[in-house]
Design a protein around this motif. Structure first.
Motif, PDB file in Angstrom:
ATOM      1  N   VAL A 289      11.095  13.738  30.537  1.00  0.00           N
ATOM      2  CA  VAL A 289      11.320  12.623  29.775  1.00  0.00           C
ATOM      3  C   VAL A 289      12.027  13.109  28.216  1.00  0.00           C
ATOM      4  O   VAL A 289      11.330  13.734  27.667  1.00  0.00           O
ATOM      5  N   ASP A 290      13.014  12.633  27.966  1.00  0.00           N
ATOM      6  CA  ASP A 290      13.592  12.811  26.485  1.00  0.00           C
ATOM      7  C   ASP A 290      14.123  11.621  26.134  1.00  0.00           C
ATOM      8  O   ASP A 290      14.264  10.452  26.473  1.00  0.00           O
ATOM      9  N   GLY A 291      15.142  11.963  25.046  1.00  0.00           N
ATOM     10  CA  GLY A 291      16.096  10.931  24.408  1.00  0.00           C
ATOM     11  C   GLY A 291      17.100  10.326  25.303  1.00  0.00           C
ATOM     12  O   GLY A 291      17.307   8.940  24.896  1.00  0.00           O
ATOM     13  N   ALA A 292      17.224  10.639  26.508  1.00  0.00           N
ATOM     14  CA  ALA A 292      17.889   9.761  27.326  1.00  0.00           C
ATOM     15  C   ALA A 292      17.103   8.771  28.125  1.00  0.00           C
ATOM     16  O   ALA A 292      17.708   8.020  28.765  1.00  0.00           O
ATOM     17  N   CYS A 293      16.017   8.591  28.048  1.00  0.00           N
ATOM     18  CA  CYS A 293      15.154   7.749  28.864  1.00  0.00           C
ATOM     19  C   CYS A 293      14.925   6.439  28.184  1.00  0.00           C
ATOM     20  O   CYS A 293      13.712   6.136  27.560  1.00  0.00           O
ATOM     21  N   ARG A 294      15.742   5.675  27.895  1.00  0.00           N
ATOM     22  CA  ARG A 294      15.818   4.232  27.263  1.00  0.00           C
ATOM     23  C   ARG A 294      16.181   3.148  28.179  1.00  0.00           C
ATOM     24  O   ARG A 294      16.307   2.072  27.507  1.00  0.00           O
ATOM     25  N   LEU A 295      16.046   3.242  29.370  1.00  0.00           N
ATOM     26  CA  LEU A 295      16.615   2.422  30.135  1.00  0.00           C
ATOM     27  C   LEU A 295      15.565   1.476  30.807  1.00  0.00           C
ATOM     28  O   LEU A 295      15.572   0.372  31.181  1.00  0.00           O
ATOM     29  N   GLY A 296      14.109   1.579  30.269  1.00  0.00           N
ATOM     30  CA  GLY A 296      13.317   0.715  30.814  1.00  0.00           C
ATOM     31  C   GLY A 296      12.118   1.573  31.717  1.00  0.00           C
ATOM     32  O   GLY A 296      12.392   2.782  31.771  1.00  0.00           O
ATOM     33  N   TYR A 302       2.222   4.921  42.077  1.00  0.00           N
ATOM     34  CA  TYR A 302       1.510   6.420  41.252  1.00  0.00           C
ATOM     35  C   TYR A 302       1.669   6.279  39.745  1.00  0.00           C
ATOM     36  O   TYR A 302       1.404   7.306  39.154  1.00  0.00           O
ATOM     37  N   GLY A 303       1.857   5.115  39.172  1.00  0.00           N
ATOM     38  CA  GLY A 303       1.899   4.886  37.909  1.00  0.00           C
ATOM     39  C   GLY A 303       3.434   4.520  37.121  1.00  0.00           C
ATOM     40  O   GLY A 303       4.321   4.245  38.054  1.00  0.00           O
ATOM     41  N   SER A 304       3.734   4.220  36.045  1.00  0.00           N
ATOM     42  CA  SER A 304       4.883   3.853  35.685  1.00  0.00           C
ATOM     43  C   SER A 304       5.642   4.906  35.385  1.00  0.00           C
ATOM     44  O   SER A 304       5.779   6.000  35.396  1.00  0.00           O
ATOM     45  N   LEU A 305       7.186   4.429  36.126  1.00  0.00           N
ATOM     46  CA  LEU A 305       8.330   5.369  36.090  1.00  0.00           C
ATOM     47  C   LEU A 305       9.266   5.048  34.944  1.00  0.00           C
ATOM     48  O   LEU A 305       9.742   3.882  34.992  1.00  0.00           O
ATOM     49  N   THR A 306       9.615   6.101  34.138  1.00  0.00           N
ATOM     50  CA  THR A 306      10.575   5.745  33.179  1.00  0.00           C
ATOM     51  C   THR A 306      11.935   6.261  33.717  1.00  0.00           C
ATOM     52  O   THR A 306      12.101   7.405  34.486  1.00  0.00           O
TER      53      THR A 306
END
Length: 675
Positions: A289-296, A302-306
């Motif tokens: 997960v980094d700065g490109a992970c802004r899509l929701g 297994y848990g929330s998927l970023t």
């Protein structure tokens, strides 16, 4: 997770190098899994065709179960033990879970849905409804036409077996790509509306979008010409339709690579598309997960998927040390004397070796550990006896033509399944179930017995190499598959060969999967196969990290666990997670199956002493409780001392066939002495 004693220069290894170009609507798919004799990677991958084919030729053909009729294009290796195996095997295709989606198909249609997650005290279940289904006009059949490390492509055909269109899905991708091979008409279950390249629909699970390239919309009908495409996708929580549409570029396949460093193993998956796509990050991949992970985000069992913009997904896991034997050098004289007396009794009481590959493999593994304990504590006669029995039985099992002479304790090759089979099946091994569990024990024992006698390697190698290739070949050779059970995206293995289940594939014994790759690594080291050793390092670290993340040490504070009343998982599926086992409802069994066989390589389980204590308290007494005692010892020296006293009094019939009292005492003595 484990301390390391050997630094290894980081080495990147390419795993596959080409995929089909679905932009060329006339080109047949051709990806790893094609069954060709020279697949991508070829002789550069561990256990290549040039090494495996002569060894297979020396085995007798052995067919224990007929290969069922498959929804599979000609020339492809049967994709057993895959996340998508349910699409291929069984009377009807089953739903599969290329997270964040659920996907299903039949002869004439396909559809996708966003799993709705429901958590109860004993299960976390995701739905597999079709939020949007797509009927292909003039369709008669649909088959799997290509697959690779993380994607699969279906081909829909008319009554004359001519292709109409190809549909590609991939793990970690929120997009479903369909490309027309001929003029075709698609009808959707939900009306899409809009003008231009992006149209939308409302479903019970939320909004869905579709990006059109050449396709024309008229109500619920899409008209496509050869080479036109649609890309279907859900809009994530707190997401934006336009942002999702921007990354809805047709997916053509995936490739992957790995590297092994001094402290970590690293995996990279590349999603091949004509532009920048987007990928969903699972909890075990959180480092990606980094700065490109802004899509929701998307929900999952297994848990929330970023969701991150990009066409590559890279993450790391701690490297795990593989040891062939316990190190007893720090034990006191009293402990050594106790072990010498106990190992003499255990070797004297060795039962006849079972004939099947599971219990037979466990017998070999247990005897190898008795041998090393006896050797280290100076019990010379038991050590000689254990070694003699072990070598004799390994020679029996590894006789290449053994199945021509006897009906048990031998291996053959099934050219239909493209698998190495033990003559006496166990737990569905004739259907390719659990091969990594079974063969890991063989590889472990063979490596241990060869350490003091390297001359055995050449003698055992022909069959041991085939067992390794059956579960961990680095390329599809046309004779054996690539990484039969191992899932690159999930970072763990799948145990069912045909996966004829509505919840996807599954794995119960995470610990035996870890043991398989530890055994593979030890055997590769004994055999001097550096490429296979490096691959095994990656598989071992990856599987161990997934085992703790999803089976024994999951983060109970995450919302997906609200209402789940247990601290360990018994079976993980593609679409659900169960507090259960296949063989017992007892809590001790549910934990114990995640521990067996508590090998010398099981230190990865020791990362959280408080969680160990909580897991053991919940497990209580019962089946596989001997493993829970050893596991309890990983929480600290005082816990190990307490468990040691209980182990001394444990009834003999409470000790699993893969262990012994000698091993249990030795394991706990080491932990108790560590304080």
């Amino acid at each position: 997770m484990r301390r390391l004693t050997t630094a290894v220069v980081a080495t990147a290894v390419a795993l596959s190098a080409c995929s089909s170009d679905l932009g060329d609507a006339t080109a047949p798919p051709s990806r790893s899994g094609s069954g060709s004799a020279s697949p991508p990677g070829g002789d550069s991958a561990p256990l290549p065709a040039s090494e495996i084919e002569p060894l297979v030729a020396a085995l007798p053909e052995l067919s224990l179960a007929p290969l069922p009729e498959m929804r599979l294009a000609d020339g492809l290796t049967p994709p057993t033990n895959r996340w998508f195996s349910g699409l291929v095997f069984g009377e009807e295709p089953q739903p599969v879970f290329p997270l964040p989606l659920a996907f299903s198909m039949d002869d004439t249609s396909f559809g996708a849905g966003l799993p709705q997650v429901v958590t109860s005290e004993t299960a976390i279940v995701g739905s597999h409804q079709q939020d949007v289904s797509v009927e292909v006009g003039d369709a008669a059949t649909t088959v799997v036409a290509a697959y690779d490390d993380a994607s699969v492509t279906l081909e829909t055909r008319d009554a004359d077996d001519r292709p109409l269109g190809r549909t590609t899905i991939a793990q970690g991708s929120p997009y479903v790509t369909h490309v027309a091979v001929a003029d075709e008409t698609l009808t959707t279950s939900t009306d899409f509306a809009g003008s231009g390249a992006v149209v939308t629909a409302e479903t019970a699970s939320g909004p869905w979008g579709m990006r059109l390239d050449g396709a024309e919309l008229d109500g619920d009908t899409f008209s496509l010409g050869r080479g036109d495409s649609i890309v279907l996708f859900p809009v994530p929580e707190e997401g934006d339709l336009d942002a999702m549409a921007e990354h809805a570029v047709p997916l053509t396949g995936t490739t992957s690579s790995y590297s092994v460093g001094a402290d970590e193993v690293t995996t990279t998956i590349t999603y091949e598309a004509d532009g920048t796509s987007a990928v969903a990050v699972m909890p075990h991949q959180s480092g990606a997960v980094d700065g490109a992970c802004r899509l929701g985000t998307f929900p999952s069992v297994y848990g929330s998927l970023t969701l991150c913009a990009g066409s590559t997904l890279t993450w790391s896991a701690p490297r795990v040390r593989a040891d062939g034997a316990l190190d007893l050098s720090g034990l006191s004289n009293d402990d050594r004397e106790e072990l010498a007396a106990q190992v003499a009794r255990d070797v004297d009481d060795l039962p006849d070796a079972p004939a099947d590959t599971y219990f037979g493999g466990k017998w070999l593994y247990r005897t190898s550990q008795l041998m090393t304990i006896a050797e280290q504590v100076g019990a010379e006669a038991p050590a000689r006896e254990a070694r003699a029995q072990l070598v004799e039985l390994l020679r029996t099992w590894t006789q290449p033509d053994g199945c021509l002479e006897r009906s048990e304790r031998c291996f053959g090759y099934d050219p239909a399944w493209k698998g190495v089979m033990g003559q006496t099946a166990a737990f569905g091994s004739e259907l390719l179930n659990d091969h990594h569990f079974h063969y890991g024990y063989f590889l472990y024992a063979a490596a241990v017995v060869s350490e003091a006698d390297p001359s055995l390697v050449d003698e055992l190698a022909p069959v041991m190499t085939l067992l390794a290739a059956d579960i961990a070949g680095g390329a599809d050779t046309g004779t054996t598959p690539k990484w039969r059970p191992f899932d690159v995206y999930a970072s763990h293995s799948w145990a069912s060969g045909t996966s004829d289940f509505a919840d996807g594939n599954n794995q119960e014994s995470s610990s035996e999967a870890v043991t398989a790759w530890a055994g593979l690594l030890l055997w590769a080291r004994a055999a001097g196969d550096e490429d296979l050793e490096r691959q095994a390092e990656w598989m071992l670290g990856s599987e161990a990290h997934a085992a703790t993340t999803y089976w024994t040490n999951f983060d109970t504070s995450e919302p997906v666990y609200d209402g789940f009343e247990h601290t360990a998982i018994g079976i993980n599926w593609g679409g659900k997670r169960d507090y259960a086992t296949w063989f017992s409802p007892e809590p001790s069994a549910i934990l114990g199956i995640q521990l067996i066989p508590m090998s010398p390589s099981s230190g990865y389980l020791a990362e959280d002493p408080d969680r160990i204590t909580a897991n053991v308290e919940e497990a209580g007494d019962g089946p596989l409780g001997d493993y829970a005692l050893m596991y309890a010892g990983l929480a600290g020296a005082s816990e190990a001392a307490s468990a040691l006293e209980q182990a001394r009094a444990l009834p003999g019939d409470a000790i699993d066939q893969g262990s012994s009292r000698s091993y249990m005492l030795a394991f706990l003595m080491i932990q108790a002495a560590s304080g």
